[in-house]
Design a protein around this motif. Structure first.
Motif, PDB file in Angstrom:
ATOM      1  N   GLY A 279     -14.221   5.088  -3.573  1.00 22.80           N
ATOM      2  CA  GLY A 279     -14.410   3.612  -3.083  1.00 22.80           C
ATOM      3  C   GLY A 279     -14.655   2.776  -4.276  1.00 22.80           C
ATOM      4  O   GLY A 279     -14.327   1.532  -4.149  1.00 22.80           O
ATOM      5  N   LYS A 280     -15.424   3.245  -5.131  1.00 21.66           N
ATOM      6  CA  LYS A 280     -15.800   2.402  -6.258  1.00 21.66           C
ATOM      7  C   LYS A 280     -14.685   2.051  -7.170  1.00 21.66           C
ATOM      8  O   LYS A 280     -14.404   0.855  -7.720  1.00 21.66           O
ATOM      9  N   LYS A 281     -13.680   2.965  -7.420  1.00 19.21           N
ATOM     10  CA  LYS A 281     -12.764   2.865  -8.388  1.00 19.21           C
ATOM     11  C   LYS A 281     -11.350   2.241  -7.874  1.00 19.21           C
ATOM     12  O   LYS A 281     -10.819   1.544  -8.270  1.00 19.21           O
ATOM     13  N   GLU A 292      -2.788   3.839  -7.541  1.00 24.81           N
ATOM     14  CA  GLU A 292      -3.519   4.732  -8.351  1.00 24.81           C
ATOM     15  C   GLU A 292      -4.347   5.614  -7.710  1.00 24.81           C
ATOM     16  O   GLU A 292      -4.813   6.812  -8.362  1.00 24.81           O
ATOM     17  N   CYS A 293      -4.432   5.686  -6.472  1.00 23.45           N
ATOM     18  CA  CYS A 293      -5.388   6.403  -5.702  1.00 23.45           C
ATOM     19  C   CYS A 293      -4.976   7.807  -5.495  1.00 23.45           C
ATOM     20  O   CYS A 293      -3.922   7.986  -5.141  1.00 23.45           O
ATOM     21  N   PRO A 294      -5.587   8.985  -5.660  1.00 26.71           N
ATOM     22  CA  PRO A 294      -5.172  10.345  -5.184  1.00 26.71           C
ATOM     23  C   PRO A 294      -4.872  10.372  -3.710  1.00 26.71           C
ATOM     24  O   PRO A 294      -4.046  11.349  -3.331  1.00 26.71           O
ATOM     25  N   ALA A 304       0.145   0.894   3.415  1.00 25.84           N
ATOM     26  CA  ALA A 304       0.606   0.903   1.605  1.00 25.84           C
ATOM     27  C   ALA A 304       0.478  -0.434   1.074  1.00 25.84           C
ATOM     28  O   ALA A 304       0.941  -1.441   1.664  1.00 25.84           O
ATOM     29  N   GLN A 305      -0.291  -0.557  -0.018  1.00 26.39           N
ATOM     30  CA  GLN A 305      -0.235  -1.610  -0.821  1.00 26.39           C
ATOM     31  C   GLN A 305       0.499  -1.586  -2.284  1.00 26.39           C
ATOM     32  O   GLN A 305       0.438  -0.441  -2.853  1.00 26.39           O
TER      33      GLN A 305
END
Length: 305
Positions: A279-281, A292-294, A304-305
């Motif tokens: 959430g923070k990253k 970039e999110c796993p 999707a963005q």
């Protein structure tokens, strides 16, 4: 990437793994590696359950976290088994994706169970950096014990925790919790945490200033009870992935995790910490960095963005 070297110590081989993950040690400490001991019999199993400990440099001046050692438990292996065999095990797969991307989070930071409880109360409506500043003040004043908090007047306690915000209210909350601890358990955290989870949770929720998230943080991180903490990060990720709608209650979401996953406090600890990190990253409130999110492979096409 993991680099493996080996040597023989005592009765069995020792493997030292160098991880791709960033050094999560406190500044000034040296991560010496992850040491895995095993007996050859384990090699016949479908998976290897290992005990992982992170060896830290020994410096008396450095803080000692009660979570300095992280165990990769059998429940984590069961999560992997379920995820591989059940196409609907979404929460299991989310955990594995996050754990493989980020590794152990060493959360909740704290030198004692009482310090973790203090942090859980002070972190309400503020950032962890502010909490750290307030806890540093309490440590300097030697107030991180139930006896010390009970003895100090609210008027003297409040200024010390000013960095955490709402400091007058939070000073009263700390005092109220300590009164509960003394009145119900003779000031003993060990006695308190031996209380069955459901009973203790009801008792904590009856304490002024302790809501569900704070109570569950105390139970999980300080008491190692198998309860899952639901926070804003958890809700945001679930909603963006169409796993929950905004109308679902805290208790509904908590039940979702607790009934789906193995009932293991270490697993719940690690999972929630990984959600907070994500959430923070990546999963910010205003802008989500999904590419970039796993968890991007699990994101619905519409989100999707």
């Amino acid at each position: 990437m993991l680099k493996v070297t080996n040597s023989y110590v005592g009765g069995g081989p020792k493997f030292v793994l160098r991880s791709k993950f960033a050094n999560t040690c406190t500044k000034g400490q040296q991560k010496t590696g992850v040491v895995l001991w095993y007996q050859p019999l384990f090699l016949t199993c479908s998976f290897v359950v290992v005990i992982v400990s992170f060896a830290m440099g020994s410096t008396a001046a450095l803080p000692k976290s009660v979570h300095a050692k992280i165990d990769v438990t059998k429940s984590v292996s069961r999560v992997r088994d379920v995820a591989s065999g059940d196409p609907h095990s979404t929460l299991h797969k989310y955990f594995l994706a996050l754990f493989e991307a980020h590794g152990p989070q060493h959360w909740w930071p704290g030198r004692s169970r009482f310090e973790i409880i203090v942090g859980a109360i002070l972190t309400q409506n503020t950032s962890w950096a502010n909490v750290e500043a307030a806890i540093a003040n309490l440590r300097s004043a030697r107030l991180l014990t139930p006896v010390a908090i009970r003895a100090i007047p609210v008027a003297k306690l409040a200024p010390l925790i000013r960095p955490s915000g709402y400091f007058r209210q939070k000073a009263k909350k700390l005092k109220t919790f300590v009164d509960f601890l003394f009145d119900g358990y003779g000031s003993s955290l060990s006695r308190m945490f031996r209380t069955p989870t459901g009973t203790l949770r009801e008792q904590l929720l009856a304490v002024h200033g302790i809501g569900p998230e704070t109570a569950d943080s105390i139970l999980l991180y300080a008491g190692k009870h198998p309860v899952f903490v639901i926070d804003a990060y958890t809700r945001r990720i679930l909603e963006r992935h169409a796993l929950a709608d905004p109308k679902r209650s805290y208790e509904d979401l908590r039940s979702l995790f607790e009934t789906t996953l193995p009932s293991d406090p270490q697993l719940f600890n690690e999972y929630h910490a990984l959600i907070v990190h994500t959430g923070k990253k990546f999963c910010h409130k205003s802008v989500a960095h999904c590419n970039e999110c796993p968890l991007k492979p699990f994101l619905p096409a519409s989100a999707a963005q």
